[in-house]
Design a protein around this motif. Sequence first.
Motif, mmCIF file in Angstrom:
data_model
loop_
_atom_site.group_PDB
_atom_site.id
_atom_site.type_symbol
_atom_site.label_atom_id
_atom_site.label_comp_id
_atom_site.label_asym_id
_atom_site.label_seq_id
_atom_site.Cartn_x
_atom_site.Cartn_y
_atom_site.Cartn_z
ATOM 1 N N HIS A 34 -53.747 -31.074 -16.561
ATOM 2 C CA HIS A 34 -52.427 -31.636 -16.279
ATOM 3 C C HIS A 34 -51.601 -31.801 -17.557
ATOM 4 C CE1 HIS A 34 -54.720 -32.953 -12.655
ATOM 5 N NE2 HIS A 34 -53.586 -32.630 -12.063
ATOM 6 N N GLU A 35 -52.276 -31.798 -18.712
ATOM 7 C CA GLU A 35 -51.569 -31.904 -19.981
ATOM 8 C C GLU A 35 -50.630 -30.722 -20.212
ATOM 9 O OE1 GLU A 35 -51.969 -34.283 -22.869
ATOM 10 O OE2 GLU A 35 -52.273 -35.406 -21.016
ATOM 11 N N VAL A 36 -50.930 -29.598 -19.581
ATOM 12 C CA VAL A 36 -50.096 -28.403 -19.760
ATOM 13 C C VAL A 36 -48.657 -28.688 -19.343
ATOM 14 C CG1 VAL A 36 -49.720 -26.015 -18.997
ATOM 15 C CG2 VAL A 36 -52.028 -26.817 -19.539
ATOM 16 N N TRP B 283 -50.882 -27.910 -26.964
ATOM 17 C CA TRP B 283 -50.793 -26.561 -27.524
ATOM 18 C C TRP B 283 -52.025 -26.200 -28.346
ATOM 19 C CZ3 TRP B 283 -47.242 -22.482 -27.413
ATOM 20 C CH2 TRP B 283 -46.108 -22.700 -26.630
ATOM 21 N N VAL B 284 -52.804 -27.184 -28.752
ATOM 22 C CA VAL B 284 -54.011 -26.901 -29.535
ATOM 23 C C VAL B 284 -55.028 -26.132 -28.694
ATOM 24 C CG1 VAL B 284 -55.789 -27.912 -31.022
ATOM 25 C CG2 VAL B 284 -53.558 -29.002 -30.841
ATOM 26 N N ALA B 285 -54.903 -26.192 -27.369
ATOM 27 C CA ALA B 285 -55.783 -25.397 -26.503
ATOM 28 C C ALA B 285 -55.675 -23.917 -26.833
ATOM 29 C CB ALA B 285 -55.430 -25.640 -25.037
ATOM 30 N N GLY B 286 -54.476 -23.472 -27.168
ATOM 31 C CA GLY B 286 -54.286 -22.090 -27.586
ATOM 32 C C GLY B 286 -54.455 -21.908 -29.077
ATOM 33 N N VAL C 106 -48.513 -19.161 -21.212
ATOM 34 C CA VAL C 106 -48.635 -20.225 -20.208
ATOM 35 C C VAL C 106 -47.991 -21.515 -20.702
ATOM 36 C CG1 VAL C 106 -50.288 -21.727 -19.011
ATOM 37 C CG2 VAL C 106 -50.700 -19.264 -19.126
ATOM 38 N N LEU C 107 -48.281 -21.897 -21.942
ATOM 39 C CA LEU C 107 -47.755 -23.148 -22.492
ATOM 40 C C LEU C 107 -46.246 -23.088 -22.703
ATOM 41 C CD1 LEU C 107 -50.645 -23.859 -25.005
ATOM 42 C CD2 LEU C 107 -50.102 -25.193 -22.962
#
Length: 317
Positions: A182-184, A192-195, A239-240
């Motif tokens: 849900h953070e997206v 954004w650190v996910a990417g 996506v982000l």
Amino acid sequence: MSILPGPGWWARLPPAAGAAVMATGILSVALHMTGHEALSLVAFAIAVALWLVLAVDFTVRLLGDRGRFRAEADTPAALTAVAATTVIGARLSLSGWQTPAAALLALAALLWPGLLLNVVRHWRRGMPGGAFLGCVATQGLAVLAAVLAAVDRQDWLGWAALAAFCLGLVLYVAALFRFDLHEVVGGAGDHWVAGGALSISALAGSQLTASPVWSGSAHTALRTVTLIALALSLVWYVVLLAAELRHPRPRYDIRRWATVFPLGMTSTACLSVAEPAGIAWLVPLGEVLLWIAVAAWLLTVSVLAAAHLAARRPPVT
């Protein structure tokens, strides 16, 4: 975690402020790689100044406010201290200053295990994007170790970089299972650190792939993993970005620096992967992404300045 600058701001900087060093430092690296040396040096000077401020604050908390230090050391953002140090070290190495770069690698390696263990012990389900900072810090060590190994022809340092690279990938997967998706659409910036964690993984992989230490099947495996990490980071980027356009979050939050860092890191990863992977079109893509990252940095500074002016404005009576 939102913080507005004002009087005494240096005494109340949260650990997340380290992302500003990471963002500015990686832009300096990318600008250097694309031949914009003057801009690169300006960004580097800003990054070093910020790093010194945070280093002093870190030391003061460690020696004089152990309660606050222990509380903050348990949060994922504490790992920005490691990641920021490795980014500064990598840029120093690019300038030919190998001894200071090696000293920063040693400092980052000294800080890394204790902070990582503290953070991992407090992992839980439904975490924000800061959960991926364990991967980012570890891959930062891998990048700097690989860069220094190539310069000094130290094979043992290359093997250490490979170990950090593999551990970083494991930490990414572990964080992914704890990340709140849900953070997206609602995150304050660190989502954004996910990417970005995959981008720095690709950067580390590119440095290892370029090393003559590995050949044959080992080189092929490194190249494949690097390209997969880069491809997935670009998917995350799309996506982000789409989520940001669909669900704008214009209010300033210090975690927005954790947005700028992945933007700059993705650009740097594209530029770095292009040559060892033999994919020329990654260079123009990296250059385009670089200017997007620069624009995001300028926008973040502008919003920060506006927040600063608003904080200093006297209340209406």
